[in-house]
Each structure stands twice: as structure tokens, then as C-alpha cells.
Motif scaffolding. Structure first.
Motif, PDB file in Angstrom:
ATOM      1  N   ILE A 134       0.857  -1.183   0.000  1.00 18.35           N
ATOM      2  CA  ILE A 134       0.000   0.000   0.000  1.00 18.35           C
ATOM      3  C   ILE A 134       0.896   1.237   0.000  1.00 18.35           C
ATOM      4  O   ILE A 134       2.097   1.143   0.276  1.00 18.35           O
ATOM      5  CB  ILE A 134      -0.935   0.054   1.232  1.00 18.35           C
ATOM      6  CG1 ILE A 134      -0.113   0.166   2.529  1.00 18.35           C
ATOM      7  CG2 ILE A 134      -1.838  -1.171   1.273  1.00 18.35           C
ATOM      8  CD1 ILE A 134      -0.945   0.461   3.764  1.00 18.35           C
ATOM      9  N   ASP A 163      -5.593   0.466  -2.408  1.00 25.48           N
ATOM     10  CA  ASP A 163      -4.227   0.354  -1.885  1.00 25.48           C
ATOM     11  C   ASP A 163      -3.536   1.707  -1.807  1.00 25.48           C
ATOM     12  O   ASP A 163      -2.564   1.863  -1.065  1.00 25.48           O
ATOM     13  CB  ASP A 163      -3.412  -0.599  -2.763  1.00 25.48           C
ATOM     14  CG  ASP A 163      -3.882  -2.046  -2.633  1.00 25.48           C
ATOM     15  OD1 ASP A 163      -4.630  -2.342  -1.686  1.00 25.48           O
ATOM     16  OD2 ASP A 163      -3.487  -2.870  -3.485  1.00 25.48           O
ATOM     17  N   ARG A 219      -4.083   4.488  -0.141  1.00 23.78           N
ATOM     18  CA  ARG A 219      -5.002   4.719   0.964  1.00 23.78           C
ATOM     19  C   ARG A 219      -5.490   6.159   1.113  1.00 23.78           C
ATOM     20  O   ARG A 219      -6.597   6.402   1.596  1.00 23.78           O
ATOM     21  CB  ARG A 219      -4.355   4.243   2.274  1.00 23.78           C
ATOM     22  CG  ARG A 219      -4.236   2.723   2.359  1.00 23.78           C
ATOM     23  CD  ARG A 219      -5.592   2.073   2.540  1.00 23.78           C
ATOM     24  NE  ARG A 219      -5.566   0.653   2.301  1.00 23.78           N
ATOM     25  CZ  ARG A 219      -5.138  -0.267   3.173  1.00 23.78           C
ATOM     26  NH1 ARG A 219      -4.652   0.101   4.343  1.00 23.78           N
ATOM     27  NH2 ARG A 219      -5.208  -1.549   2.862  1.00 23.78           N
TER      28      ARG A 219
END
Length: 246
Positions: free
Chosen positions: A159, A186, A188
Motif C-alpha cells: 500500500i 491500496d 489509501r
């Protein structure tokens, strides 16, 4: 001669019809191609990736068919996704839109993000720093921090985070309802996903289209469009071709 010519046109029409039916059948029950238009799944998926999604992974719903005709409800041969799957789904508030995210929460799970750290059922998910990642967003390159995240059950994926103090880095606790899943990007800090209840929210399992399997083509849109074949040597991301989506 007129009959022969007419018969030739009829045979051609039949061939086209059969080819179309076969293509629809494959697209409905086996695999469907999708392309990635946004950076919400960086670093797993990049803008310009083209991938195949397996339609049989979670069984079949109305959304397995082109245009999603309302012929039945629920799923046939339905299966709940595994935590960590990258899945394509129909946006609950607008089923005409396809989204792709990672399945983080399963029915009954409690999901929360605190200080950028994902919490599942009250336990912090392991996150290990890898280094700096330059996320390309159209014409800019944004330095971010890359981490390796290990979900309950052992699924590992990467991520990226710009920081741990962005709007979606501290959330309420979400309890995933029966018959639904919770998905996150991913990337974020740049993902419209289940954390935004008014935008995506909980995803009905019926809305799942399939699981992302592998990338069959990838091109850097800043260098060329997919149809500019003469530019492929410099624009195609050759190292991504036929790579599995994890």
C-alpha cells in the motif's frame, strides 16, 4: 448467381451472430477485460493497466451479464470473497459504474482506521515500511511512503500513504452487514472506497462482478494512447504484461 450471393450474405451474418454469442458467453461466465482509469489502487494497479477478471470466482449475479438485466436476485453458485482479493464491483449507488478495490472486510467484521493503521476486529493489521514510492498522477509525481501490509489469514500486499493524518486515516468503526463486504484502495489517501459511506459504503455481495486475475496489457498514458502502436516500444510497461494481480 443471385441465390448464391444471398446465401453468402446469410452465412456471413450467421458467422457474425455466432461469434457475438460466443463472446458474450465468455464475457458472462468466464473472463471479462477491464482497464484501470484512476490511481486508487497504486501500487498494485496503475493507470493504463488492462486486466482480466474471472467471472466464476464468486458465482453469478445479474451483474455478470452485459447491462445487468434484472432477471433474478442474489447469486448462483455464490461464494464469499477471500480477504485480500482485488475485486471489480458495481457501485451500489450507481450500478452503471464499475469500481475495483481490495476486499478488506467480510460479513460481520469490524473495520476501522486509526492513525493510518488498519484495524480489523479490534486488532491492528501488521504494516512494515518498504521505502519511498513516486506515485504518478497524470502529469505529476507524488512522493509517498510504501508499506507491506499483512492481512489476517496471511495475505500480503503493498500500500502507499502520503501521511497518516489524511481525512480517511482516522475513521469511525464500521460493522460489515450480512451479505456485504468492505473494500479499500491500496492508495489509501487517494481512494473513494467503503470508508466513504455516502460514496461507496458497504458493497452487496450481489454487486461483485469478479476477481482480478492478471494484467494482459499496460501502457503509460503520459507517453501514448493504446492505439498508437508506433509508440509502444517506449510506452508499454513490458514488465507488467501477464503479471498476476496480488
Amino acid at each position: 448467381m443471385a441465390k448464391k450471393k444471398s446465401g453468402g450474405w446469410l452465412e456471413s451474418a450467421k458467422t457474425i451472430l455466432y461469434a457475438g454469442l460466443i463472446a458474450i458467453g465468455i464475457r458472462t461466465i468466464a473472463f471479462e477485460p477491464f482497464n484501470i482509469p484512476s490511481g486508487s489502487m497504486i501500487p498494485t494497479l496503475l493507470v493504463g493497466d488492462y486486466l482480466f477478471v474471472s467471472k466464476f470466482s464468486y458465482g453469478y449475479s445479474r451483474y455478470s451479464m452485459p447491462f445487468g438485466p434484472n432477471l433474478f436476485s442474489g447469486r448462483i453458485l455464490g461464494r464469499v470473497p477471500e480477504r485480500g482479493d482485488v475485486a471489480v464491483f458495481k457501485l451500489p449507488r450507481d450500478p452503471s459504474q464499475d469500481y475495483i478495490k481490495r476486499i478488506i472486510g467480510l460479513p460481520g467484521d469490524r473495520i476501522q482506521v486509526r492513525g493510518g493503521i488498519l484495524q480489523i476486529n479490534g486488532q491492528a493489521v501488521k504494516r512494515e515500511p518498504i521505502g519511498t514510492y513516486l506515485a504518478e498522477d497524470r502529469e505529476s509525481r507524488i512522493p509517498t511512503r510504501e508499506y507491506k501490509e499483512t492481512l489476517p489469514g496471511g495475505r500480503v500486499h503493498d500500500i502507499i500513504e502520503q501521511s497518516d493524518d489524511m481525512p480517511l486515516d482516522n475513521t469511525q468503526e464500521y460493522r460489515v452487514p450480512d451479505g456485504h463486504v468492505f473494500a479499500m484502495g491500496d492508495n489509501r489517501d487517494n481512494s473513494l472506497d467503503s470508508r466513504v459511506q455516502s460514496g461507496v459504503g458497504f458493497i452487496p455481495i450481489e454487486n461483485l462482478v469478479g476477481r482480478a486475475e492478471f494484467i494482459f496489457f499496460s501502457i503509460d498514458g503520459n507517453r501514448a494512447s493504446w492505439w498508437e502502436i508506433w509508440a509502444w516500444p517506449m510506452a508499454v510497461r513490458w514488465d507488467r504484461l501477464f503479471s498476476a494481480v496480488r
